[in-house]
Design a protein around this motif. Structure first.
Motif, PDB file in Angstrom:
ATOM      1  N   ALA A  36      96.394  35.033  46.843  1.00 12.74           N
ATOM      2  CA  ALA A  36      96.827  34.817  48.196  1.00 12.74           C
ATOM      3  C   ALA A  36      96.295  36.002  49.019  1.00 12.74           C
ATOM      4  O   ALA A  36      96.724  36.980  49.435  1.00 12.74           O
ATOM      5  CB  ALA A  36      98.270  34.997  48.305  1.00 12.74           C
ATOM      6  N   ILE A  37      94.883  35.693  49.262  1.00 11.08           N
ATOM      7  CA  ILE A  37      93.993  36.507  49.691  1.00 11.08           C
ATOM      8  C   ILE A  37      94.165  36.715  51.142  1.00 11.08           C
ATOM      9  O   ILE A  37      93.498  35.460  51.773  1.00 11.08           O
ATOM     10  CB  ILE A  37      92.433  36.612  49.123  1.00 11.08           C
ATOM     11  N   GLY A  38      94.101  37.705  51.973  1.00 16.65           N
ATOM     12  CA  GLY A  38      94.256  37.689  53.278  1.00 16.65           C
ATOM     13  C   GLY A  38      95.624  38.393  53.904  1.00 16.65           C
ATOM     14  O   GLY A  38      96.337  38.225  53.317  1.00 16.65           O
ATOM     15  N   GLU A  39      95.351  39.007  55.089  1.00 18.60           N
ATOM     16  CA  GLU A  39      96.461  39.805  55.670  1.00 18.60           C
ATOM     17  C   GLU A  39      97.477  38.725  55.958  1.00 18.60           C
ATOM     18  O   GLU A  39      98.754  39.044  56.109  1.00 18.60           O
ATOM     19  CB  GLU A  39      96.058  40.471  56.643  1.00 18.60           C
ATOM     20  N   GLN A  40      97.091  37.449  56.038  1.00 19.06           N
ATOM     21  CA  GLN A  40      98.402  36.490  56.850  1.00 19.06           C
ATOM     22  C   GLN A  40      99.161  36.048  55.587  1.00 19.06           C
ATOM     23  O   GLN A  40     100.413  35.622  55.977  1.00 19.06           O
ATOM     24  CB  GLN A  40      97.829  35.253  57.446  1.00 19.06           C
ATOM     25  N   TYR A  41      98.835  36.288  54.245  1.00 18.08           N
ATOM     26  CA  TYR A  41      99.757  36.201  53.305  1.00 18.08           C
ATOM     27  C   TYR A  41     100.494  37.201  52.775  1.00 18.08           C
ATOM     28  O   TYR A  41     101.390  36.882  51.979  1.00 18.08           O
ATOM     29  CB  TYR A  41      99.042  35.432  52.137  1.00 18.08           C
ATOM     30  N   ASP A  49      96.065  44.288  50.410  1.00 16.00           N
ATOM     31  CA  ASP A  49      97.005  44.924  50.909  1.00 16.00           C
ATOM     32  C   ASP A  49      96.798  45.942  51.985  1.00 16.00           C
ATOM     33  O   ASP A  49      96.308  47.216  51.744  1.00 16.00           O
ATOM     34  CB  ASP A  49      97.690  46.004  49.651  1.00 16.00           C
ATOM     35  N   THR A  50      96.448  45.416  53.112  1.00 13.81           N
ATOM     36  CA  THR A  50      95.995  46.081  54.401  1.00 13.81           C
ATOM     37  C   THR A  50      96.751  47.201  55.033  1.00 13.81           C
ATOM     38  O   THR A  50      96.100  48.193  55.388  1.00 13.81           O
ATOM     39  CB  THR A  50      95.525  45.078  55.434  1.00 13.81           C
ATOM     40  N   LYS A  51      97.995  46.956  54.554  1.00 11.51           N
ATOM     41  CA  LYS A  51      98.876  47.987  55.071  1.00 11.51           C
ATOM     42  C   LYS A  51      99.170  49.043  53.878  1.00 11.51           C
ATOM     43  O   LYS A  51     100.117  50.110  54.142  1.00 11.51           O
ATOM     44  CB  LYS A  51     100.273  47.494  55.526  1.00 11.51           C
ATOM     45  N   ASN A  52      98.603  49.145  52.984  1.00 14.40           N
ATOM     46  CA  ASN A  52      98.742  50.076  51.832  1.00 14.40           C
ATOM     47  C   ASN A  52     100.115  50.280  51.399  1.00 14.40           C
ATOM     48  O   ASN A  52     100.701  51.614  51.217  1.00 14.40           O
ATOM     49  CB  ASN A  52      98.097  51.537  52.276  1.00 14.40           C
ATOM     50  N   PRO A 101      88.676  42.512  50.233  1.00 13.56           N
ATOM     51  CA  PRO A 101      88.005  41.554  50.397  1.00 13.56           C
ATOM     52  C   PRO A 101      86.342  42.156  51.000  1.00 13.56           C
ATOM     53  O   PRO A 101      85.490  41.335  50.727  1.00 13.56           O
ATOM     54  CB  PRO A 101      88.672  41.013  51.659  1.00 13.56           C
ATOM     55  N   ALA A 102      86.423  43.306  51.471  1.00  9.80           N
ATOM     56  CA  ALA A 102      85.149  43.856  51.729  1.00  9.80           C
ATOM     57  C   ALA A 102      84.125  44.047  50.515  1.00  9.80           C
ATOM     58  O   ALA A 102      82.786  44.124  50.698  1.00  9.80           O
ATOM     59  CB  ALA A 102      85.359  44.998  52.550  1.00  9.80           C
TER      60      ALA A 102
END
Length: 840
Positions: A174-179, A210-213, A231-232
């Motif tokens: 489930a890759i992506g901030e929306q998930y 985990d964009t929000k760490n 993702p980068a």
């Protein structure tokens, strides 16, 4: 392209310069030392004059098949020295054109300019894109510097989990901030995986961002280990494509795992019950192990989401469905143009393949369409690891060039793999059954489960199980398995297809419980026979003209699999599950040990009689009645043996899935439900079993009878009736007969009928009986009868009514009458039903 999984060779299509040398080493040595300039475009001569890109695949394979076996001729040095410019050396089996860019004239992908970084040339047996439709063969692996991040990810997973999870890995992404929010939310994720972990210690992995760490290590319910990816540092800009990198070649991510199952994250939604496996190792055994293949998929269902309004499942219909969905919801794909171009190219390729290959039956040539949300891989042997790896590598190559919709790519990859439907399965209706695809040595490689097993129909894990399978005992039941704590209800039906009523059962019995009110999780068990059974009242004219439910398809297939397909699909919209659905010619009672022993004893005692004449019902008043009773006994035994087999299935799912039913409904095959059933009207009553009072019947029930048209049992006593067949052999039928008054037993010539036997067994087991009104169980036993003019009418085969809360017929059924009043040409009307009019 390779035509043998043990060897690899690149075929260069050139009208003048192609000279194939089958000595692999000479060709490889020549190619290993050819330089390649990253900044120089691929030689236009190769593209325009020698490769013939538009026909390379077919022409190259045909050339390879027709070349003479010349072991002494070296591969033409002109190709190696003047036209091939390779950027790096390769090992055995390596790919000679690893970094050739994707052709803009062929590839519509918005990410076609992203370099192919998956270098596998450092491996002893590299994974290759040999099944791709593209003429450039590439390798798959994490050898080069560009895959350093993926290599680190792989090694970190291995260090943490290899020893614990070697036997089986289940994973998704489930890759992506929306998930990120729903991964940690119990309002989205079901408890399914946590229950599986509790019972079987299964290793579940979910690749996430985990964009929000937050630093979370586990998903909601603590069941899935989270693998955070950046993702980068992934190869593609679009995360749908990055997901394919993880999905399509599990051997690169989990090279140590013996068994791997991919499960899309979307299947873990708590709202629809997709009936995912409760034991994933058992699911592996029921698919890959059972069919002896390397990988297993699920056939694409005939559903509006997959085929739109098309009457068939085919690539054109699936493409149309995706395009229509993309226009409504752009996130379906990163390029609608790429989808359209891929669909056109794929259909053309598959059509040309059918025309060119005259060795196969075109009727059985259609490449399989599958739903790729659930894939089972066997990675225990080198051959399976190579096949699955080549399959995934080729698949990823197609996605890199075309759209990110992997289900469009799959049939093309299978077509190029050389796999074919096993000749043993070349029978009409094959697309509705389990399919096995074999290689040119007839070795099974790939399995596609029948489409009616799809999770859209809520019976996925149960459907793939074979009919005959051992039941294991389980003590670790997990009560209240569903989040809403609904009732657990089983509906069990046995009889003949000829008398079977399904439409009203779905509409008025199951749907009100499972979908309209959502008070119960309903499991449906049915056993139907196709052979015409002689009715007890065989002198009744209408019994010879009975017709199946008109909504059922008229089957011409030996196993009626099209009827099974239809019934399973009807359960999808109402969110009920099928526990078992068996359609067979007949129920074999002749081989059953208890009946064989009973017949042997009967022939000794009464050698001139039919051995079934006195068990379990006795009626020897006349020779004709004795004959009809013997026939009725066989029908009764067949029905109860079928019910017992279904009950064993219900016990199996209780044990395997860790729950207990609250109520079990035993129905006749000819039950016609006239109004919605409210199970809460039953659950609020005291008692062990609930049967219709039928106290307004004409003639009335005898005090020694219990109506047996339907029986609703609590779980505590359900086993008595689930195993009623065995209970009959333990019943003193002569003792029951002795309780009858002389006006009924006629000096021993007549015994207990089926309803008397039911009461005898109920009383013997001290079962508490609650009689319910007919409006509380709003059904009647009915039949579809064909008249002499060809029309079909519906009539009441039996009619039961209660004095209090009688069943009131709506306008839809106002004109129905008793079947006995049909003379073959018309219905004699009007008549009263058992003494009074039950109309509104």
């Amino acid at each position: 392209k390779n035509l043998n999984k043990e060897h690899w060779v690149l075929v260069f299509v050139n009208d003048k310069l192609l000279h194939l040398n089958q000595s692999m080493n000479e060709g490889k040595n020549m190619m290993q030392n050819s330089p390649y300039d990253h900044d120089e475009k691929l030689n236009e001569t190769i593209i325009e004059e020698h490769l013939h890109r538009n026909q390379a695949m077919n022409e190259g394979k045909n050339m390879m098949q027709n070349l003479s076996n010349n072991h002494d001729e070296k591969l033409n040095q002109t190709i190696g020295e003047e036209y091939l410019h390779l950027n790096q050396p390769i090992n055995e089996g390596g790919n000679v054109m690893q970094n050739v860019p994707y052709d803009h004239n062929v590839c519509p992908s918005p990410e076609r300019d992203i370099p192919w970084i998956f270098d596998g040339t450092c491996e002893e047996r590299p994974l290759l894109s040999t099944f791709s439709s593209l003429e450039v063969t590439r390798s798959c692996g994490f050898c080069g510097d560009d895959t350093a991040y993926l290599r680190e990810l792989r090694d970190d997973i291995s260090a943490k989990y290899k020893d614990r999870c070697k036997d089986l890995v289940v994973y998704g992404a489930a890759i992506g901030e929306q998930y990120e929010e729903w991964v940690g939310s119990t309002s989205y994720l079901s408890k399914h995986t946590s229950e599986v972990v509790k019972r079987h210690k299964t290793c579940f992995f979910l690749f996430v961002t985990d964009t929000k760490n937050t630093g979370k290590s586990f998903a909601a319910h603590g069941s899935q280990m989270l693998i955070v990816v950046d993702p980068a540092r992934m190869p593609f800009e679009n995360n749908r494509r990055n997901t394919k990198v993880l999905k399509l070649n599990p051997g690169l991510i989990f090279p140590w795992a013996e068994r791997v199952i991919w499960q899309d994250a979307k299947l873990q939604d708590r709202k629809p019950n997709y009936s995912l496996p409760s034991d994933y190792m058992l699911h592996f055994n029921r698919t890959v192990e059972r069919f002896g293949v390397c990988s297993s998929f699920v056939g694409m269902p005939l559903h509006r989401n997959t085929a739109g309004a098309s009457p068939d499942v085919n690539l054109q219909a699936h493409c149309n469905a995706i395009i229509a969905a993309s226009e409504r919801r752009p996130t379906v794909s990163d390029s609608l143009q790429a989808v359209r171009a891929q669909c056109e190219a794929s259909q053309k390729l598959l059509s040309e393949r059918i025309i060119q290959d005259n060795s196969r039956s075109k009727e059985f040539y259609q490449e399989p369409l599958v739903d790729t949300a659930f894939i089972v891989y066997d990675m225990r042997t080198p051959d399976c690891r190579q096949f699955n790896g080549n399959l995934g590598c080729s698949w990823l190559d197609e996605i890199h060039c075309y759209s990110d919709r992997d289900q469009i790519s799959f049939p093309v990859v299978v077509a190029n793999s050389g796999l074919r439907l096993s000749p043993t399965l070349h029978t009409p209706g094959y697309e509705l059954r389990d399919r096995v695809y074999v290689n040119m040595d007839d070795i099974p490689m790939l399995h596609v489960a029948k489409r009616s097993c799809h999770w859209y129909y809520h019976s996925f894990s149960r459907c793939v199980a074979p009919d005959v399978e051992d039941i294991y005992e389980a003590n670790n039941y997990l009560p209240n398995r569903n989040e809403e704590s609904r009732l657990k209800v089983a509906v069990i039906v046995a009889g003949t297809l000829q008398r079977f009523m399904i439409t009203s059962t779905i509409k008025h019995l199951i749907e009100p419980m499972s979908y309209k009110t959502k008070v119960a999780d309903v499991d449906y068990y049915a056993s139907l026979t196709t052979a015409k059974a002689m009715a007890y009242g065989s002198d009744t004219s209408y019994t010879d003209r009975l017709q199946p439910d008109p909504k059922l398809p008229v089957s011409t297939l030996h196993d009626s699999v099209d009827i099974e397909d239809y019934i399973r699909s009807e359960f999808g919209p109402i969110e009920a599950r099928i526990g078992a659905l068996q359609i067979q010619e007949s129920i074999d009672i002749d081989a059953e040990p208890m009946l064989k022993a009973r017949r042997k004893k009967a022939l000794i005692e009464n050698p001139s009689e039919d051995p079934d004449q006195r068990f379990p019902i006795i009626d020897n008043r006349t020779a004709d009645k004795a004959k009809r009773t013997a026939n009725a006994n066989r029908n009764l035994l067949r029905m109860h043996l079928a019910i017992q087999n279904l009950w064993s299935k219900a016990l199996k799912w209780e044990a395997e899935e860790g729950f207990k039913y609250d109520y079990v409904l035993f129905l006749r095959d000819d039950s016609l439900w006239l109004n919605d059933f409210d199970i809460l009207k039953i659950t609020e009553k005291e008692g062990d079993i609930f049967v219709p009072s039928c106290d307004a019947r004409d003639p009335p029930l005898h005090p020694l009878e219990l109506n047996d048209h339907i029986l609703i049992s609590t779980r505590k006593t359900a086993g008595i009736f689930g195993n009623y067949y065995s209970a009959l052999f333990q019943t003193d039928v002569e003792g029951c007969m002795k309780t009858l008054p002389t006006t009924l037993n006629r000096s021993g010539e007549r015994g207990c009928n089926s309803e008397m036997l039911l009461k005898w067994i109920v009383d013997w087991n001290n079962v508490r009986v609650t009689k319910v009104r007919q409006r509380e169980v709003p059904f009647q036993r009915a039949a579809n009868v064909k008249l002499s003019d060809g029309s079909i009418t519906q009539c009441f085969h039996k009619f039961c009514q209660s004095k209090k809360l009688p069943l009131k017929l709506s306008n839809e059924y106002r004109n129905m009458r008793k079947c006995s009043k049909i003379d073959g040409r018309r219905i004699v009307a009007p008549i009263e039903l058992d003494g009074f009019y039950p109309f509104t």
